[in-house]
Design a protein around this motif. Sequence first.
Motif, mmCIF file in Angstrom:
data_model
loop_
_atom_site.group_PDB
_atom_site.id
_atom_site.type_symbol
_atom_site.label_atom_id
_atom_site.label_comp_id
_atom_site.label_asym_id
_atom_site.label_seq_id
_atom_site.Cartn_x
_atom_site.Cartn_y
_atom_site.Cartn_z
ATOM 1 N N SER A 42 90.994 -49.779 -43.625
ATOM 2 C CA SER A 42 91.012 -48.708 -42.621
ATOM 3 C C SER A 42 91.368 -47.369 -43.266
ATOM 4 O O SER A 42 90.778 -46.328 -42.936
ATOM 5 N N VAL A 43 92.313 -47.394 -44.209
ATOM 6 C CA VAL A 43 92.673 -46.166 -44.932
ATOM 7 C C VAL A 43 91.527 -45.743 -45.845
ATOM 8 O O VAL A 43 91.223 -44.549 -45.978
ATOM 9 N N ALA A 44 90.885 -46.738 -46.466
ATOM 10 C CA ALA A 44 89.738 -46.434 -47.332
ATOM 11 C C ALA A 44 88.643 -45.709 -46.550
ATOM 12 O O ALA A 44 88.058 -44.732 -47.048
ATOM 13 N N ILE A 45 88.383 -46.151 -45.332
ATOM 14 C CA ILE A 45 87.338 -45.520 -44.511
ATOM 15 C C ILE A 45 87.747 -44.106 -44.111
ATOM 16 O O ILE A 45 86.901 -43.195 -44.063
ATOM 17 N N GLU A 46 89.033 -43.871 -43.863
ATOM 18 C CA GLU A 46 89.507 -42.513 -43.575
ATOM 19 C C GLU A 46 89.266 -41.600 -44.771
ATOM 20 O O GLU A 46 88.831 -40.448 -44.614
ATOM 21 N N ARG A 47 89.530 -42.104 -45.961
ATOM 22 C CA ARG A 47 89.287 -41.301 -47.171
ATOM 23 C C ARG A 47 87.782 -41.046 -47.342
ATOM 24 O O ARG A 47 87.374 -39.946 -47.737
ATOM 25 N N LEU A 48 86.977 -42.039 -47.047
ATOM 26 C CA LEU A 48 85.526 -41.871 -47.137
ATOM 27 C C LEU A 48 85.032 -40.829 -46.144
ATOM 28 O O LEU A 48 84.112 -40.057 -46.450
ATOM 29 N N ASP A 49 85.633 -40.791 -44.961
ATOM 30 C CA ASP A 49 85.271 -39.779 -43.976
ATOM 31 C C ASP A 49 85.531 -38.377 -44.523
ATOM 32 O O ASP A 49 84.744 -37.446 -44.290
ATOM 33 N N SER A 50 86.642 -38.217 -45.254
ATOM 34 C CA SER A 50 86.959 -36.904 -45.824
ATOM 35 C C SER A 50 85.949 -36.516 -46.902
ATOM 36 O O SER A 50 85.569 -35.346 -47.021
ATOM 37 N N ILE A 71 80.641 -52.335 -44.407
ATOM 38 C CA ILE A 71 80.094 -53.648 -44.060
ATOM 39 C C ILE A 71 81.174 -54.721 -44.151
ATOM 40 O O ILE A 71 81.243 -55.630 -43.313
ATOM 41 N N THR A 72 82.032 -54.605 -45.153
ATOM 42 C CA THR A 72 83.119 -55.576 -45.315
ATOM 43 C C THR A 72 84.032 -55.601 -44.099
ATOM 44 O O THR A 72 84.587 -56.652 -43.736
ATOM 45 N N THR A 73 84.176 -54.456 -43.425
ATOM 46 C CA THR A 73 85.034 -54.371 -42.237
ATOM 47 C C THR A 73 84.232 -54.460 -40.937
ATOM 48 O O THR A 73 84.785 -54.227 -39.856
ATOM 49 N N ASN A 74 82.937 -54.796 -41.055
ATOM 50 C CA ASN A 74 82.053 -54.908 -39.877
ATOM 51 C C ASN A 74 81.999 -53.624 -39.057
ATOM 52 O O ASN A 74 81.878 -53.656 -37.820
ATOM 53 N N ASP A 75 82.083 -52.491 -39.744
ATOM 54 C CA ASP A 75 82.011 -51.184 -39.091
ATOM 55 C C ASP A 75 80.550 -50.722 -39.126
ATOM 56 O O ASP A 75 80.131 -49.989 -40.024
ATOM 57 N N SER A 76 79.772 -51.141 -38.139
ATOM 58 C CA SER A 76 78.338 -50.884 -38.153
ATOM 59 C C SER A 76 78.006 -49.408 -37.911
ATOM 60 O O SER A 76 76.966 -48.922 -38.362
ATOM 61 N N ILE A 77 78.884 -48.686 -37.198
ATOM 62 C CA ILE A 77 78.647 -47.261 -36.929
ATOM 63 C C ILE A 77 78.725 -46.458 -38.233
ATOM 64 O O ILE A 77 77.810 -45.688 -38.568
ATOM 65 N N ASN A 78 79.823 -46.646 -38.969
ATOM 66 C CA ASN A 78 79.962 -45.940 -40.247
ATOM 67 C C ASN A 78 78.972 -46.465 -41.285
ATOM 68 O O ASN A 78 78.546 -45.723 -42.166
ATOM 69 N N ALA A 79 78.621 -47.729 -41.167
ATOM 70 C CA ALA A 79 77.619 -48.288 -42.080
ATOM 71 C C ALA A 79 76.293 -47.552 -41.941
ATOM 72 O O ALA A 79 75.618 -47.247 -42.940
ATOM 73 N N ASP A 80 75.931 -47.238 -40.726
ATOM 74 C CA ASP A 80 74.686 -46.496 -40.490
ATOM 75 C C ASP A 80 74.760 -45.104 -41.108
ATOM 76 O O ASP A 80 73.792 -44.634 -41.730
ATOM 77 N N LYS A 81 75.891 -44.462 -40.964
ATOM 78 C CA LYS A 81 76.081 -43.123 -41.534
ATOM 79 C C LYS A 81 75.916 -43.142 -43.052
ATOM 80 O O LYS A 81 75.237 -42.287 -43.632
ATOM 81 N N TRP A 82 76.516 -44.147 -43.691
ATOM 82 C CA TRP A 82 76.458 -44.216 -45.156
ATOM 83 C C TRP A 82 75.116 -44.752 -45.648
ATOM 84 O O TRP A 82 74.689 -44.418 -46.765
ATOM 85 N N LEU A 83 74.446 -45.551 -44.846
ATOM 86 C CA LEU A 83 73.103 -45.989 -45.223
ATOM 87 C C LEU A 83 72.161 -44.782 -45.273
ATOM 88 O O LEU A 83 71.372 -44.635 -46.223
ATOM 89 N N ASN A 99 71.528 -55.874 -53.236
ATOM 90 C CA ASN A 99 72.975 -56.043 -53.274
ATOM 91 C C ASN A 99 73.428 -57.017 -52.186
ATOM 92 O O ASN A 99 73.017 -56.911 -51.032
ATOM 93 N N ASP A 100 74.273 -57.966 -52.570
ATOM 94 C CA ASP A 100 74.673 -59.042 -51.660
ATOM 95 C C ASP A 100 75.503 -58.561 -50.475
ATOM 96 O O ASP A 100 75.626 -59.287 -49.480
ATOM 97 N N ILE A 101 76.092 -57.365 -50.583
ATOM 98 C CA ILE A 101 76.862 -56.825 -49.462
ATOM 99 C C ILE A 101 76.000 -55.886 -48.626
ATOM 100 O O ILE A 101 75.903 -56.034 -47.406
ATOM 101 N N THR A 102 75.352 -54.920 -49.276
ATOM 102 C CA THR A 102 74.631 -53.893 -48.521
ATOM 103 C C THR A 102 73.410 -54.441 -47.780
ATOM 104 O O THR A 102 72.962 -53.827 -46.807
ATOM 105 N N ASN A 103 72.873 -55.575 -48.213
ATOM 106 C CA ASN A 103 71.683 -56.108 -47.516
ATOM 107 C C ASN A 103 71.986 -56.484 -46.061
ATOM 108 O O ASN A 103 71.087 -56.562 -45.226
ATOM 109 N N LYS A 104 73.266 -56.679 -45.756
ATOM 110 C CA LYS A 104 73.637 -56.995 -44.373
ATOM 111 C C LYS A 104 73.392 -55.813 -43.439
ATOM 112 O O LYS A 104 73.223 -55.996 -42.225
ATOM 113 N N SER A 105 73.394 -54.600 -43.995
ATOM 114 C CA SER A 105 73.177 -53.418 -43.160
ATOM 115 C C SER A 105 71.774 -53.401 -42.565
ATOM 116 O O SER A 105 71.544 -52.735 -41.543
#
Length: 328
Positions: A42-50, A71-83, A99-105
């Motif tokens: 959750s803190v990592a995502i706050e830093r990413l937002d900045s 994706i690891t935190t199932n945050d589909s809204i932010n996942a779309d932004k970063w995709l 990529n085994d993680i990003t393909n879930k997006s």
Amino acid sequence: MKRLKIWILLLFWTSQLFGQDYIKYHRTFNRIDEDVLSQNYSVAIERLDSIYSNYDFIYAKHCIKALQICITTNDSINADKWLAKCFKQGIPLWIIRTNDITNKSLTYLTTQKTLNNFDSLYSIYQSSVDTNLREKIDSLLTIDQKYTRKVNDGFVLFKPIYWLQWGINNKRQFKLLKQIIETYGYPEERLIGLSFIQDSVAFAKHFTFWGPSELRDSRVQIMLQHCYSTWHKIDFDFKNTLYKNLCNGNMPAFQYALIIAFMLPDKQKYINNKFWLRDECCKENCNEIINRNRYSIGLNTSEQEKINTLIERERRKNKKANSEIMLE
């Protein structure tokens, strides 16, 4: 009123400059590593937002990293932004799929519009790349590799001749590279893109083994390392030019540190300009100085670098580099 307008303009300009401080950018990603290793997502995502809010240019590998964390935190809204940001920074669809993680997006309902808009998003990246500058760098690299291969693989009895030719070419190349950097800026991902990652056939195996950390351009870095491997003058003005390119995002912190390591001799008097420990460094506070230097350009500590290196090495050994969140 005129003075007030000028003051407001200067205030806006300085705030923008502060917001685009890429040393602070790299420090933030070092902290994100700490968050990832402690699973404090959750803190990592706050830093990413900045990062997303304050920087126009974000390195492609960091866009992938941000997507992995969401994706690891199932945050589909932010996942779309970063995709979408991945596509704007030149990441092709095949990398997202591989990529085994990003393909879930690709399966999220929230990302379908972004996927449908891939061509328009990717065109933003294409329009940002200086193709003429990239061609200049490619042509210089071709010449560099021609002489370097002779030194490395040429007939042993001709090695003295090849070394001489390599040294002469390095001096010639350096003049050209210096002129290019002083004119256009340091030609790395921000200026000339990541053309090599578009070819999935050539890059896929390399990508799956090493992971997203390999999304970088090292052409100029390699050539400058060669230039500084033969006799050269220590040019602190050029060092300052490279530092400015580090600050404005043209040059990653690691490349700056590596090139300066080649530029300056491994002597005690240069310890305040070094970023790795050397055998001849024997002062008691040497490690403290090195870590201070590293922090000043946005690198993590020597200790954290060793930890990250061991983690990544273990991942590659177990063939998991492509299925874990990348580290700096």
